[in-house]
Structures are given as C-alpha cells and as structure tokens.
Write a protein that holds these residues in place. Structure first.
Motif, PDB file in Angstrom:
ATOM      1  N   UNK A 137      12.907  -1.875  -3.847  1.00  0.00           N
ATOM      2  CA  UNK A 137      13.882  -2.455  -5.110  1.00  0.00           C
ATOM      3  C   UNK A 137      13.336  -3.513  -5.647  1.00  0.00           C
ATOM      4  N   UNK A 138      13.028  -4.635  -4.860  1.00  0.00           N
ATOM      5  CA  UNK A 138      12.416  -6.159  -5.273  1.00  0.00           C
ATOM      6  C   UNK A 138      10.863  -6.161  -5.002  1.00  0.00           C
ATOM      7  N   UNK A 139      10.221  -5.420  -3.918  1.00  0.00           N
ATOM      8  CA  UNK A 139       8.921  -5.317  -3.874  1.00  0.00           C
ATOM      9  C   UNK A 139       8.548  -3.790  -3.776  1.00  0.00           C
ATOM     10  N   UNK A 140       7.601  -3.463  -4.419  1.00  0.00           N
ATOM     11  CA  UNK A 140       7.025  -1.926  -4.429  1.00  0.00           C
ATOM     12  C   UNK A 140       5.669  -2.097  -4.102  1.00  0.00           C
ATOM     13  N   UNK A 141       5.092  -0.873  -3.606  1.00  0.00           N
ATOM     14  CA  UNK A 141       3.463  -0.911  -3.509  1.00  0.00           C
ATOM     15  C   UNK A 141       2.917   0.465  -3.871  1.00  0.00           C
ATOM     16  N   UNK A 154      11.011  -3.628  -9.830  1.00  0.00           N
ATOM     17  CA  UNK A 154      10.683  -4.473  -8.631  1.00  0.00           C
ATOM     18  C   UNK A 154      10.153  -5.793  -9.192  1.00  0.00           C
ATOM     19  N   UNK A 155      10.372  -7.045  -8.836  1.00  0.00           N
ATOM     20  CA  UNK A 155       9.776  -8.196  -9.170  1.00  0.00           C
ATOM     21  C   UNK A 155       8.346  -8.372  -8.892  1.00  0.00           C
ATOM     22  N   UNK A 156       8.018  -7.699  -7.640  1.00  0.00           N
ATOM     23  CA  UNK A 156       6.452  -7.735  -7.222  1.00  0.00           C
ATOM     24  C   UNK A 156       5.971  -6.664  -6.866  1.00  0.00           C
ATOM     25  N   UNK A 157       4.776  -6.146  -7.223  1.00  0.00           N
ATOM     26  CA  UNK A 157       4.182  -4.974  -7.115  1.00  0.00           C
ATOM     27  C   UNK A 157       2.843  -5.136  -6.507  1.00  0.00           C
ATOM     28  N   UNK A 158       2.767  -4.610  -5.140  1.00  0.00           N
ATOM     29  CA  UNK A 158       1.509  -4.531  -4.477  1.00  0.00           C
ATOM     30  C   UNK A 158       0.589  -3.272  -4.793  1.00  0.00           C
ATOM     31  N   UNK A 159      -0.516  -3.517  -5.229  1.00  0.00           N
ATOM     32  CA  UNK A 159      -1.527  -2.624  -5.740  1.00  0.00           C
ATOM     33  C   UNK A 159      -2.773  -2.811  -4.748  1.00  0.00           C
ATOM     34  N   UNK A 160      -2.793  -1.672  -3.927  1.00  0.00           N
ATOM     35  CA  UNK A 160      -3.688  -1.736  -2.800  1.00  0.00           C
ATOM     36  C   UNK A 160      -5.231  -0.943  -3.264  1.00  0.00           C
TER      37      UNK A 160
END
Length: 692
Positions: free
Chosen positions: A106-110, A189-195
C-alpha cells in the motif's frame, strides 16, 4: 507506430528536506548455527518525497539485502541487528507484523529483477492485479478489475481487457515487467523499490520500461529507490546516487556531480569500466577494477576498498573508523585521500587496428531456417541471411530477442541445420552438417562461449576437468603431464592461478566461471569463436575485465569471432563489423564506424538511441521509443518486417513490398524503402513525431 521521446531534461528542483525514507546506521546480519554473517555493517542514506535515489555497486555489496530489510523480507536467518529504518516518520525495525502488512503493497511496493518471481503462474493477470486494490483499498472485485484495466493502459499494455484474462506465461518478458510495475503502483505507494528491474530485457524494452517508470513517477509523485549495476540507466533515471561497497556507502552525491566529478577511487573505477558509444577498441581499452569484493568475514581494516585501490597508502588508508567526509554541497565520500585522487583517471592503451581488409574466414549466403509447426504453420527464424567475417575479425550480431541471432549461432556450431543456403568455412559448406556428423577438425575449429558459464561447466567436476577434456578430445596434447601443463598455460592466459583447476564451479565467482569457459573454448585452438551474450550476466567491473581479456586473446590467437549481444555500447567497443537483425532478416550491415557514425536503418537508429549514457551530454539525445510488439515469426509481414513499428514509415509501400537493398558503400548495406540520400541526411528531431 512509434514516437520520439523528448530529450531528458536536467533533474528537477531540489526535493523537500524532510525524508520519506531514512536509513540510519543499519546493520544486517544472517545468523546460522555455526557463524554469523554481517552482510551490511553500517549503512545510512535517505530518500526525499518525489525523489529518485539510485543505489549502485557490484554483486555482493548489499544493495538487494538493504531493499529486503526495508520490506521486512530478510527470511528466517536475517536480522536487523542495529540501526533504524524510518518510513514517513514510522519505525519499521521490529514493527509488528500487522503494521508491516498494512505498509507493504500500500505505502511501499517493490518491483523485482525477475517478474516471474512476483507473478503466480496459475492465476490470470486480472486476478493477481485485482488483489492489490481489494486488499489495500477496500475495493470490490468489479472496482478492482476496472482499476487494474486502467493501470494496464497507464503502463501502455494493449487491449487491457484481453490482457487481464491471460496467464503470465502468455506474456513476453517486457509485458511481464510492465504487469509487475502496474501491480506495484495499484496501491498508490509513496515509495517504490526497484531491484534491477530491467536486467535481461532487450535494450529497446529496457528503454521503454525506464521511460515508463519516469512518466508514472511524475504522474503519481512516487519516490523511487533504484537498485542497479547499470550506471547509464542510473545516471539518466535518478536525482541522487549512493555508491555501495561491501555493505557500506563510499560516496553519495547528486547524479550530475557524481558522474561528472567522482571522488572515490571505486566510483571512478566503475565509470572507467563502462564502454563509451563514442569510442571503439582502437581508441580506448576498458579499465577493469582488479580483485573482487571481500567476503563479509574478510573485510580489511580501514578502507574496505583498500586492497583493490591503486592509491592505497599504508598507515593512512588502513586506519579504522573511516567516515564519510563532505566534498561539496550534498556530496560526501569515504576516502581520506580524495583531495589528491580527485583527478585520477585510468586509461589503458587502445588495441592497434588492422589497416587492410582481411580474407574471409566464414561466409553466410542466403541462410534460411524454417521450423514447421504443423497445421500448415511455419516459423521463419532466419530468412536469406548473408554476410561474411574476415580472418581475426569480430562481427557482432545485434537485435531484439526473437530476431534470429541465437538460431544462426546454433547452425554455425552444428546444434541445428539450415533449411537452405550456405555457410562456407575452409572451403566446406557446414550449414547442413550437424555436430554429430562433423569431422573432428571441423568441431575443433569452431567453439562457443555461452551466456551462462554454468551451462559449460559440470558442477560435479573440477574447473580444470572441462579444459583437460577438450585438450584430450582434440589431441592438442598427448599424455597427462603435457595436458596438465597446457591446462596451466590456458589458466594463466585467462589470468587465473593454476590452483583454480582443482576448484568446483560452486567455489567460483561469475567472472571466474566465465574465464574458465573462455579457457575451455580456446583449448582446441579454434579459428572461429561464437560468443553468445558472454558478459550480459556479469557486473560492470567483471564485464570490463572479461571483455578486455577476450579481445586480447582473440587478437593474439587471430581467431574470428561472432559476438552476439543486445548491449549496443559494448558492441561499439568490441566489434569490427555489425549485422543488425530483425525478425529473421538482416536490416543493416557494415563496419562499426558506419553503423554508429553515419546513415542507419530506422531500427538501428532506435537501438542506438536507447543506449543510456553516464555523460551529461548523452542524456540530451532524442530517444526513439518503439511501441507495439514484434510481429509473429509465424505470420511475418509481406513488406518490410519493421514497418509496423517504424518511426520513419513512408506509407503503404512499406507494408506491401519487401525493401530494396541500399548500398551506402562497399561495406555498408541498408534494407529500406527510404532513399539512400534521405538516410544519409540528418533529420529534424520532430520529424518522427510528426509522422507518428
């Protein structure tokens, strides 16, 4: 059709000073029964609202482990042993499970490197996407499916209604990655982590995905934590960059500052490893970083990069407690000698070029390969492919996945037979002779270096086993002593200690495995090497070392090489000639200078425009974004095969008639309806946009 993207502008205004994500003195350990591994000893950084922050470093430096700690996915043995991870002011370390579940998705996604690891193969795309708004936004199933369809349109997937009914295996790699991005963004989300979100994708697909992420970031105001070893991609996608080494940050700065004036020797080394589209092997040699990242249990005192640093000074660089020092505004570096080393730049001498055109070593004439699928369907993998490679030349085969590059390699190596056409080598047509029917001298003369060295090395045997086996099979040496001596010479040739012969593949790094694979390939003294994406799975520093090594050996041995790659910057550095393929046909062929420096086919133009650069001037290129999917090789277009995606399409003639061959010079040919003089003349940047 296609559109030409606007030039990427300079990064926007300075983001708010209040961090969205703040990582402070983070320590991550993996605790086993016998020992505890400190993966990240002490790490601090922050991401501001609306900002894109890049985290860069070689494999094993702790980038992905850090992302997993933020998500709370360290597994049974992983522990945050110290420090703090605060998101929107809330502490995530030791937070209760129900709180983390409310934040994740919801607020952080990856977005993961492998989209299939995030997609359920037995559920439709619609069912998986609908879960996100139903779980996190309280939407009904009908509302969730409507939101999913709208998001699929946002990520530019055609026919959203049909896409929702498909299963993951029915999508291409680029489509799967777009679905994963859509899934991550559905919760707003407010933050998206891209690995490593584009590793393994074609250069054009990678370009489209990165441009898409940038567009969606601007639309939804999402902050990004971008993890990658692709420095060109980071340079054009991020506002600030942190360089990680062995679990700690060694440099952090705004993107333009970091790539324009790197201060840490490790950062400088990474940049020196990158092939430059403006220079080939005859003007510059890649400068690889010596050594490797230390194991967590072998970290040295003082500067962790010290054992690999040419500027290391005993008594100064090995002092414990080295901290990040300010260099300028928002620029910090962990190096006590940075004022002395700031102008250091490693440049190796270029390889000398050949002036005269060499005699042909291998000639392809109208090679065609059809696969009959039944029900009167035929897959056209290659059709009328013609080119030649001279003695000791490197000819690069480039193009997107499915263009027929690897099929051609299989025919050359005897793993498949051509349907028609000829491949002449040493006066013999080898196109229809499979490996099992080839005489030993022919098998000996053609060897292959694979993308994944694990497909070459037997995990049950030592690294030296495959080299000895090749020497024995082809009778290069007789007797155990002579074979062992030659094996040691080959290991030294690829700059490995003879001790490596006794090691199993599981005890080797990716770069070491690929060096063993190269030694095995050259063990038979071949005249032709087929290198199929030989460095695409390696870190940029290891890639530079392996490429430099491969070029050095190839030149010394006077071997001809077919170099298959989707990395156009690497091709510019490696190749003498380039053959550009699309849907089984040759679109363009010529010398590397002609392909990268003059008139080009519209498809080649799109491939080159998709190359990401670490140089500020590289970011100002007009990027051509190819839209739509490649037509099916079972139902190929009647006219030009690239017509449905071409940004310079002339009209219906491109759909009706196969393109003529435009002979731009004695060595340069382009298959295109556009007249030669129009291909040679520079175009206005808006021409393609007007025709879209």
């Amino acid at each position: 059709m296609t559109k030409v993207a606007e030039p990427i502008s300079t990064k926007g205004e300075r983001a708010s000073e209040t961090p969205l994500l703040a990582v402070r003195d983070l320590r991550i350990e993996f605790r086993g029964k016998a020992e505890t591994i400190v993966a990240v000893p002490k790490l601090s950084f922050e991401v501001k609202p609306g900002e894109s922050f890049g985290l860069v470093g070689e494999s094993g430096c702790g980038k992905s482990t850090t992302a997993m700690a933020i998500m709370g996915y360290l597994g049974a043995t992983g522990v945050v042993a110290g420090g703090s991870i605060r998101f929107e002011g809330e502490e995530l370390v030791n937070a209760p499970a129900h709180k983390l579940r409310a934040i994740r998705g919801r607020r952080i996604a990856m977005v993961y490197q492998d989209p299939m690891s995030a997609l359920n193969p037995v559920k439709t795309i619609g069912a998986q996407l609908a879960e996100v708004p139903m779980l996190h936004l309280g939407a009904s199933r009908v509302e969730a499916l409507d939101m999913a369809a709208a998001m699929l349109k946002d990520v530019r997937l055609p026919d959203a209604g049909d896409m929702l009914k498909r299963y993951p295996h029915q999508l291409s790699g680029g489509q799967q990655q777009r679905v994963v991005i859509a899934m991550a963004l559905l919760g707003r989300p407010s933050l998206l982590l891209l690995d490593e979100p584009t590793t393994g994708l074609d250069v054009t697909v990678e370009s489209a995905v990165i441009d898409l992420i940038g567009e969606l970031r601007r639309r939804y105001g999402t902050s990004l934590l971008f993890i990658s070893h692709n420095l060109g991609l980071i340079a054009e996608s991020c506002d600030r960059v942190g360089i990680m080494y062995s679990g700690e940050l060694v440099e952090e700065a705004p993107t333009c500052e970091l790539f324009g004036r790197p201060r840490h020797p490790y950062t400088q080394g990474l940049i020196d490893c990158i092939p430059d589209i403006g220079n080939g092997k005859h003007s510059r040699t890649l400068a690889a970083i010596p050594g490797h990242i230390p194991l967590p249990s072998e970290r040295p005192r003082g500067c962790l990069f010290g054992p690999r640093c040419a500027g290391f000074r005993a008594g100064l660089c090995d002092r414990p407690g080295m901290t990040l020092e300010p260099v300028g505004e928002r620029h910090v570096v962990r190096c006590v000698r940075w004022p002395e080393l700031e102008v250091a730049h490693r440049e190796l001498p270029p390889l000398s070029g050949e002036s005269a055109a060499p005699a042909a070593e291998i000639t392809f004439s109208d090679i065609t390969k059809f696969y009959h699928l039944g029900h009167h369907k035929t897959l056209k993998a290659n059709e009328a492919v013609s080119f030649e490679a001279g003695k000791a030349e490197i000819v690069a085969l480039v193009g997107e996945s499915g263009c027929g590059k690897s099929t051609l390699a299989r025919i050359v190596t005897g793993l498949d037979r051509a349907t028609s056409g000829e491949i002449r080598m040493a006066g013999e047509n080898i196109a229809a002779i499979e490996a099992s029917a080839r005489p030993k001298p022919l098998l000996q003369s053609i060897q292959m270096v694979f993308q994944n060295p694990d497909s070459t090395l037997n995990p049950s045997h030592s690294a030296g086993f495959s080299i000895r086996r090749s020497l024995k099979k082809f009778g290069i040496r007789k007797g155990k002593a002579a074979i062992d001596q030659r094996m040691r010479e080959l290991l030294e040739m690829v700059r490995l200690s003879p001790d490596f012969a006794a090691r199993r593949p599981s005890q080797l790094s990716g770069g070491q495995k690929q060096r063993i694979a190269i030694a095995r390939a050259f063990a038979s003294d071949p005249s032709l090497i087929v290198a199929d994406e030989p460095v695409s799975a390696l870190d940029v520093s290891v890639q530079a070392a392996v490429v430099t090594l491969l070029l050095d050996i190839q030149k010394t041995r006077h071997a001809t090489m077919l170099f298959i790659s989707h990395d156009l910057a690497l091709v510019r550095h490696v190749a003498d000639k380039v053959v550009v393929m699309y849907l089984g046909k040759v679109m363009e062929k010529g010398t590397v200078e002609e392909i990268f420096g003059g008139a080009t086919h519209p498809y080649t133009e799109a491939l080159i425009s998709a190359i990401r650069s670490t140089k500020p001037e590289g970011a100002e290129r007009n990027r051509i974004t190819l839209t739509g999917d490649t037509p099916s090789p079972v139902d190929v277009p009647r006219g030009c095969r690239f017509a449905s995606r071409c940004h310079r399409k002339l009209g219906s003639i491109c759909d009706r008639e196969p393109p003529p061959i435009r002979r731009m010079s004695a060595t340069h040919e382009i298959a295109c309806h556009i007249p030669a003089e129009a291909l040679e003349s520079p175009r206005h940047p808006d021409e393609a946009s007007d025709r879209s």
